[in-house]
Design a protein around this motif. Sequence first.
Motif, PDB file in Angstrom:
ATOM      1  N   TYR A 123      -3.973   2.122   0.598  1.00  0.00           N
ATOM      2  CA  TYR A 123      -3.085   0.962   0.636  1.00  0.00           C
ATOM      3  C   TYR A 123      -3.908  -0.309   0.713  1.00  0.00           C
ATOM      4  CZ  TYR A 123       0.837  -1.944   2.166  1.00  0.00           C
ATOM      5  OH  TYR A 123       1.809  -2.903   2.265  1.00  0.00           O
ATOM      6  N   ARG A 124      -3.608  -1.237  -0.185  1.00  0.00           N
ATOM      7  CA  ARG A 124      -4.350  -2.495  -0.135  1.00  0.00           C
ATOM      8  C   ARG A 124      -3.483  -3.565   0.493  1.00  0.00           C
ATOM      9  NH1 ARG A 124      -5.228  -0.303  -5.348  1.00  0.00           N
ATOM     10  NH2 ARG A 124      -6.939   1.116  -4.956  1.00  0.00           N
ATOM     11  N   SER A 125      -3.801  -3.959   1.734  1.00  0.00           N
ATOM     12  CA  SER A 125      -3.036  -5.038   2.363  1.00  0.00           C
ATOM     13  C   SER A 125      -3.410  -6.343   1.682  1.00  0.00           C
ATOM     14  CB  SER A 125      -3.359  -5.155   3.845  1.00  0.00           C
ATOM     15  OG  SER A 125      -3.821  -3.974   4.362  1.00  0.00           O
ATOM     16  N   PRO A 126      -2.503  -7.302   1.716  1.00  0.00           N
ATOM     17  CA  PRO A 126      -2.820  -8.579   1.086  1.00  0.00           C
ATOM     18  C   PRO A 126      -4.089  -9.167   1.658  1.00  0.00           C
ATOM     19  CG  PRO A 126      -0.592  -8.589   1.953  1.00  0.00           C
ATOM     20  CD  PRO A 126      -1.183  -7.279   2.325  1.00  0.00           C
ATOM     21  N   GLY A 127      -5.020  -9.540   0.818  1.00  0.00           N
ATOM     22  CA  GLY A 127      -6.257 -10.155   1.293  1.00  0.00           C
ATOM     23  C   GLY A 127      -7.355  -9.169   1.610  1.00  0.00           C
TER      24      GLY A 127
END
Lengths: 299, 599, 321
Positions: free
Chosen positions: B58-62
């Motif tokens: 999962y790529r969190s924002p930023g």
Amino acid sequence: MTTADVLAPVVPVDEEARATPAWRTVLNTIEGRIGLAVGALMLLLIAFGRFFAPYSPNELGVGPRTQGPSAEHVFGTDSLGRDVLSRFLSGGDMILLVPLLSVVLAFLVGGGLGMFGGYRRGRADLVITRTFDLLLTLPPLLIVLVIIAGIGSSTAVLVVTAALVFVPRVGRLLRGATQAVVTNDYVAAAQARGERTAAIILREVLPNIAASAIAEFALRLTYAIIFVATLNFLGLGAQPPNPNWGLMVAEGRTYIAISPWATLLPAAGIAALSIATNLIADALTRHIARDTARGTVTL
Amino acid sequence: MTTALQIDGLSVGYARADGSVNLVVKDVDLALEPGTILGLAGESGCGKSTSALAAVGYRSPGSRIVGGRSLLDGVDLLALPLAELRSLWARRIAYVAQNAATALNPALPIGRQLAQPLVRHLGLRGEELRARQLELLEQVGLPDPPGALARYPHQFSGGQQQRIAIAIALSCRPRVLILDEPTTGLDVTTQARISALLRTLVSETGVATLYVSHDLALLGTIADRMAVMYGGEIVEASSARAVTRRPRHPYSQALLGAVPSAHRPRAVAGIPGRPPSSVSLDACAFAPRCAHVVPDCTLARPELREIEADHVARCVRAEELAPQPNQGTVLAARTAAAPEPLLEVIDVCCEYRHRRTSHVVVRGVSLAVHPGETVGVVGESGSGKSTLLRAIVGLHAPSAGSIRLRGEELAPTAVKRPRAVRRELQIVFQNAESSLNPRHAVGDLVGRPVRLFRDDVARAEEPRAVAELLEAVKLPRSVANRYPAELSGGQKQRVALARAFAARPSLLLCDEVTSSLDVSVQATVLELLAELALQLDTAVVFVSHDLAVVRTIATRALVVRDGEVCEQGETERLFLAPSHPYTQELLSSIPEPAATSAA
Amino acid sequence: MRPGSSGVAVARQVGLMLLTLLAISVVTFVATNTKSPEGIARSVLGRTVSQEQVAAYVRQQGLDRPLPQRYATWLGDFVRGDWGVSAVTQRPVRDDILPRLVRTLILSMIALAVAVPVSIAVGVYMARSAGTWKDLSLLIGSVVVAGMPEFVIGIGLLLLFAVTLGWLPVDSAALTFGTPVEQLKAYVLPSLTLVLAIVPYIARFARGAAREAFGAPYVQAAVLRGLTRRRVIWDHAMRNAAAPLVNVIAINLLWLLSGVIVVENVFAFPGIGQALVAGIGNADTITVQAIALVMGAMFVAISLIADLLVVYFNPRLKGAR
């Protein structure tokens, strides 16, 4: 490395946590800058414009009737032969003053009641809230129109009825802000120290709601300007021959095809003023939202 | 047994405004085996949650994955496109977030939320779907599964919501389960039950589990293997037993030394200083706070080395140091000096009124506090312990009973009490974020009680008095000009302590003052509290849900449930031989970190 | 869902609404009857009239009765359909108002039907491209348009489309005299003005609600369950934004009804808004009273529907637990 060094390190300054003062944000954002610039311009115009008017605003027949722009009358003349530009330069004060007074009044009354109710809670709060709720269900323009129909219009009536419309809205907002602050333990800590209600509201609560209050003031001023201008447009504010901008728009509307500037100039003036305050209000509100998320709300 | 999830060299960072990357996790290696639980331990900010979330893909924002692989049965999740990841999430690898209450959509009935992954990944419909839903809810121990399907999340308790979240996660029988602090914020007894449930489910379903938590004691009891993180890196890894009983890294030793125990009298030792905010690339991350530091530690970043069989640690001195948790000095050494009670609470009842109904939270509680002693009040949330404290200090008027200070009856609200009384009773709240006015500088906050209550300090001397107080709580004088937002949680709570002691009270009321703090910070604050109370001869009433903390600091204790006192007495006797069934239940729910000086 | 508690909530709402309507009627009646009976008589009959004629009129109209009694009579008549006879036009008020009411309602419905979907779509679009120049320019645009009074928007549109381009009529005379096509054209500018007046507010709010919903933890959880983007946005995120959104739309709806009054006057649109202002100008108190009460009833009805919708969308308020 001694224990003392380790236990008492230099506290690094968390740059992110230093809050930006509100006025700085307004200057930092594009919209804030535009808002301030336009607002300042309009303020100067309203205050000092009359000294630059080429003709007397109310003098009839200084030019031919209902004529478009010409060399002598840059923005044309209206149906009574008065110079449009001169009227415009002289007619802005009530468009700003009446809304300003009504918002100040609304803040004093509504804000005071809202803060008191939000802090005290209990019976006082219940009464205040119910009153606000009842007032809020009444459709504003309709009620004001009806009141003016009955009592007639004057500056005082406009200020008071507009203030009446805003009191519950401002009151509700400041009450909500106060409630949010009051749940914090620093208020409880002050109460445990035995400090009095007035002292707590002034020292502990007010600094923390000041930012929201100022943003709300700007927003409310926008609505007030629009509201009062609308009343004037509908003929329920200033009466002829007052060069009031709202009235000018209504008067010029009938011959808009022939001398459009008679309507357009005052309309643009009103819009410039309300858009300026709206831009400033928006810059302030976004600043608050961002800082609330970070936990560093400041004035 | 093939490794279900293999994480190699994971490094994660956050993008800054100028485009550079702030590294927060570096070179994390983890291996999850089927049917076992790997505990990932560490305090807030160490990067454990970031690692767990990144490992899932999962790529969190930023956030930016700077390096590494996360191999799920050989497939690198970090290299997959979003569409393929979506088909794997919940089906092969499941993630349960920290706060179940917020992970469930408040606008949808739980039956629907439970059904969605089943429909999407397994294509279940109709009877088959319903059967599976009911089976899952039964498996997690939710009462009345058919009725539960139609209800909304807010109609369940915190523990039940977490069970539902676990049910959703396991619904498609994934290979890997990642849990991020699944029991934080729940009551002790609920925590015990949920942890037991998880342990059972893992054995039954054979899912490979990563359990992220700050609670070392808990991990010590339910995890098979354990890895400790600090400053974005793994600093130690081995079997759970080895890490908790024979820790090799100074940080693990210090952390275990800071954990209070409810099952034996132990002192706690805090770790001075603050954790780093980003990964250190060229020195040992723990060096600034380490008691065993030598010049070599700051020359280069230590490697993760095998110290003994199946036990790695990232420290150049690991072999030399004794493999045991740090020892602290015993805190709870004070006993009552005088037989005359300082404070008496006699049969006090408190209630909350809302419209027509009233809700009684304190029922006939009596207690006495003698000068100079520390009394602990233990109870779960809703037991009324905080309300009792507020009644004592005058924030909540009792509906019955009386409160006496030195024999004099106290007015129900603080504002009606004489100044001298207000000076003697001071309170510190749980959450320093909320108890320090963000618009006042630290100097003003600490100075206010000095101005109000200290007759021995003249106006001109106030700044000096404030500086002395700040020093007493081990904060530099310059903090007086700072605002609370610029301080860390532990520092804020120390300011709150300084403010409370500023008035030189004879009784200090502490309301869950360490509950929001990390274990090591908690230990520091407890040490400070004990030291100052001893120095200034202040009695303390310490309210907490954490029995271990109470055992560490109090000489006498009360156990409260639903507004009533179940049991009270000397701490040691209470904990060693509890007579009330509730006390026994509480004690048995608490996991015990592996024995310390057992060797 | 316990039906009992929903029913109670609904009953309370209805009760509150009736109370509001009552308040509006009281304010209206009191405000329009501030003059003495003689004063009212004179304003109707004119200046050059004798004392006896004034007294006769007062007796005939029942103006000598106490105020509460007159109020009760007026309200009673109104509810039964008798809205009085205008002193200015000498015609029954009801015959004049009803066709105007229809036109005003059509105008409002058109504006609403266009404004709401457009606002939500724009708001979600802004939320999805938050932070980019697209979002920023729409934001500033919305602040500018929201900052303008409705009549200025109307004048602006008038100048552009009617005076300069000549595509649309300058006023709404077509509604009374024109062909169906011309009538349709006459609706365009007034409804466009109303749409432009509301869209910035709702779109802005939708943007905020959408952003908040997108950032919520259950949205992250939903994504991690492998659900598709469309399902995550609409089923999970916007569902939670629905309740506050309905609330905002309702508030703007009430505001739209106020805006109608203004817009009708800009375009000389023959609806009840224009009649209201004209009535005030002519001191036609009977007409003003009737219109005020009709509009008040409209406000109240819409508030009620909006409140019920909010309860429907918010499971917590359905009275469970």
